[in-house]
Design a protein around this motif. Sequence first.
Motif, PDB file in Angstrom:
ATOM      1  N   CYS A  66       0.997  -1.168  -0.104  1.00 29.84           N
ATOM      2  CA  CYS A  66       0.003  -0.050   0.245  1.00 29.84           C
ATOM      3  C   CYS A  66       1.036   1.281   0.010  1.00 29.84           C
ATOM      4  O   CYS A  66       1.860   1.032   0.472  1.00 29.84           O
ATOM      5  CB  CYS A  66      -0.892  -0.051   1.289  1.00 29.84           C
ATOM      6  SG  CYS A  66      -2.300  -1.147   1.122  1.00 29.84           S
ATOM      7  N   PRO A  67       0.366   2.352  -0.435  1.00 30.57           N
ATOM      8  CA  PRO A  67       1.054   3.683  -0.556  1.00 30.57           C
ATOM      9  C   PRO A  67       1.497   3.939   1.086  1.00 30.57           C
ATOM     10  O   PRO A  67       0.528   3.571   1.831  1.00 30.57           O
ATOM     11  CB  PRO A  67       0.115   4.721  -1.013  1.00 30.57           C
ATOM     12  CG  PRO A  67      -1.021   3.987  -1.508  1.00 30.57           C
ATOM     13  CD  PRO A  67      -0.966   2.733  -0.882  1.00 30.57           C
ATOM     14  N   LYS A  69       1.625   6.261   4.232  1.00 34.40           N
ATOM     15  CA  LYS A  69       1.178   7.439   4.708  1.00 34.40           C
ATOM     16  C   LYS A  69       2.288   8.657   5.090  1.00 34.40           C
ATOM     17  O   LYS A  69       3.786   7.869   5.068  1.00 34.40           O
ATOM     18  CB  LYS A  69       0.147   7.289   5.957  1.00 34.40           C
ATOM     19  CG  LYS A  69      -1.042   6.610   5.594  1.00 34.40           C
ATOM     20  CD  LYS A  69      -1.760   6.962   6.817  1.00 34.40           C
ATOM     21  CE  LYS A  69      -1.727   6.092   7.810  1.00 34.40           C
ATOM     22  NZ  LYS A  69      -2.757   5.948   9.126  1.00 34.40           N
ATOM     23  N   GLN A  72       5.513   7.504   6.991  1.00 31.56           N
ATOM     24  CA  GLN A  72       5.797   5.876   7.078  1.00 31.56           C
ATOM     25  C   GLN A  72       6.767   5.573   6.078  1.00 31.56           C
ATOM     26  O   GLN A  72       6.863   6.259   4.961  1.00 31.56           O
ATOM     27  CB  GLN A  72       4.419   5.333   6.727  1.00 31.56           C
ATOM     28  CG  GLN A  72       3.393   4.750   7.659  1.00 31.56           C
ATOM     29  CD  GLN A  72       2.321   4.113   7.230  1.00 31.56           C
ATOM     30  OE1 GLN A  72       1.866   4.181   6.019  1.00 31.56           O
ATOM     31  NE2 GLN A  72       1.575   3.442   8.050  1.00 31.56           N
ATOM     32  N   ILE A  74       6.759   2.616   4.537  1.00 29.11           N
ATOM     33  CA  ILE A  74       5.838   2.034   3.687  1.00 29.11           C
ATOM     34  C   ILE A  74       4.470   1.692   4.090  1.00 29.11           C
ATOM     35  O   ILE A  74       4.262   1.602   5.238  1.00 29.11           O
ATOM     36  CB  ILE A  74       6.667   0.429   3.020  1.00 29.11           C
ATOM     37  CG1 ILE A  74       6.179  -0.126   1.867  1.00 29.11           C
ATOM     38  CG2 ILE A  74       6.662  -0.509   3.942  1.00 29.11           C
ATOM     39  CD1 ILE A  74       7.100  -1.176   1.363  1.00 29.11           C
ATOM     40  N   GLY A  75       3.608   1.271   3.345  1.00 28.30           N
ATOM     41  CA  GLY A  75       2.276   0.929   3.762  1.00 28.30           C
ATOM     42  C   GLY A  75       2.160  -0.525   4.089  1.00 28.30           C
ATOM     43  O   GLY A  75       3.141  -1.014   4.048  1.00 28.30           O
ATOM     44  N   SER A  76       0.857  -0.988   4.351  1.00 29.19           N
ATOM     45  CA  SER A  76       0.782  -2.311   4.605  1.00 29.19           C
ATOM     46  C   SER A  76       1.376  -3.288   3.562  1.00 29.19           C
ATOM     47  O   SER A  76       1.507  -3.031   2.337  1.00 29.19           O
ATOM     48  CB  SER A  76      -0.701  -2.751   4.711  1.00 29.19           C
ATOM     49  OG  SER A  76      -1.170  -1.818   5.831  1.00 29.19           O
ATOM     50  N   ALA A  77       2.084  -4.544   3.954  1.00 23.99           N
ATOM     51  CA  ALA A  77       3.186  -4.937   2.898  1.00 23.99           C
ATOM     52  C   ALA A  77       3.027  -6.506   3.070  1.00 23.99           C
ATOM     53  O   ALA A  77       4.175  -7.141   3.305  1.00 23.99           O
ATOM     54  CB  ALA A  77       4.362  -4.286   3.031  1.00 23.99           C
ATOM     55  N   ALA A 133       4.819  -4.644   7.664  1.00 23.70           N
ATOM     56  CA  ALA A 133       5.234  -3.213   7.522  1.00 23.70           C
ATOM     57  C   ALA A 133       6.241  -2.623   8.603  1.00 23.70           C
ATOM     58  O   ALA A 133       7.304  -2.079   8.149  1.00 23.70           O
ATOM     59  CB  ALA A 133       4.061  -2.176   7.208  1.00 23.70           C
TER      60      ALA A 133
END
Lengths: 179, 280
Positions: A66-67, A69, A72, A74-77, A133
């Motif tokens: 995910c992008p 925020k 962050q 990285i987003g959820s990964a 993440a």
Amino acid sequence: MEKIKLEMPITEAEIRELNAGDKIALSGVLYTARDAAHARLVDALERGEELPMELEGQGIYYVGPCPAKPGQVIGSAGPTTSYRMDPFAPRLIKEGLRVMIGKGERSTEVIETMKEEGAVYLGAIGGAAALIAKCIKQAEVIAYDDLGTEAVRRLEVEDLPLICVIDSNGNNLYHRAGE
Amino acid sequence: MAIHVEQVTEAVAKMCKEANYILGADILEGYQEALEREESEVAREVLETLLENAEIAKEEKMPICQDTGMAVIFLELGQDAEIEGGSLTEAINEGVRQGYQEGYLRKSVVADPLERQNTGDNTPAIIHTELVPGDKIKLTVAPKGFGSENMSQIKMLKPADGVEGVKDFVLQVVEEAGSNPCPPIVVGVGIGGTFEKAALLAKKAIVRPIGLHNQKEELAQVEEELLTEINQLGIGPQGFGGATTALAVNINDYPTHIAGLPVAVNINCHVTRHKEITLG
């Protein structure tokens, strides 16, 4: 059971010591690639072009994050399902790829190539994407930016929790589970 | 009371975000019950990890899973509802666009199934509309990940295959899916109707909260029997073995043709997400 600490990149000798069912905490560099990036990597090899990263001793994590925020890395990964990469994986293993990280079954051809060349398939917990993440300390797109979430990223991870699903002798944790 | 399309856009955007950040109470209870039942150490560890992940996602307002799905939307449109301000379809798509952008959700939609260029905003949504009495509209947003969607199947059985044929097919689909769809799964089953109706029934079965059964007693019993048999397959959480391969089997049925017995099996992962709202 104690977790085995692994540091990427990795040697064939280290790979050969891993057994299906081993719990692993993995640190160091990983590259991300999923469907579209795999097609481009193999296409580049077929045309004799240089890849955006060296594969010898490296690992690829099958993920489309995910992008991030603001604030962050990285987003959820979490991992994506691996069988879709099966048509491409043997070619990359033959280039020196030692570690694949994903979830779900692999084809016989992939497993045979892993045995011949000395590679392992590690499982990350599918859907545990927010938690995973947190283990990713750096992320940078290094190729195929136009693919968005499917671009190739260079990650630096710390104690990524994994389990050895298929080892370099072809032992398979999933099949053991079904027996 | 008239419903303005901006209300629809706002509601859809909010539900896209909330569905992806906050796991439903029914699923969390399902994990807890599974934890109490599981004896395998690795199965228990996976379930504990999933509970911890759901907690982090909720606290930090980040997606539970990176596959934030295609936005599947069930629209129950009251036949007397008055919609003002523009196109209802466009309002729903604008809600998806805003929700996925503002919510830092992954954009996973390609414009052409063969050319595969990402649309960049996760539209278009998949919208299923049903006409109902009244002047309200009900929207259910169910983001659907494709690890599990890819493991779904449909089959046109013969009437003579009966309930045993239905059960055999459901078990076969779950067994073939194995570790791929991120078990423990929710199994949506559609029985009857036509080819496409069966698939829609199965999809809608997935948004029924787990623990609620089909209103027909005999089908409620088939749901229970299938759940027991699926959990005896031993696939377990993440396919690492264990007693919890599915959290629920939800069956929806519909009248069908004298010559047919369509059965669709739509699989959802352990991150089964849905939010709903009624406007008007």
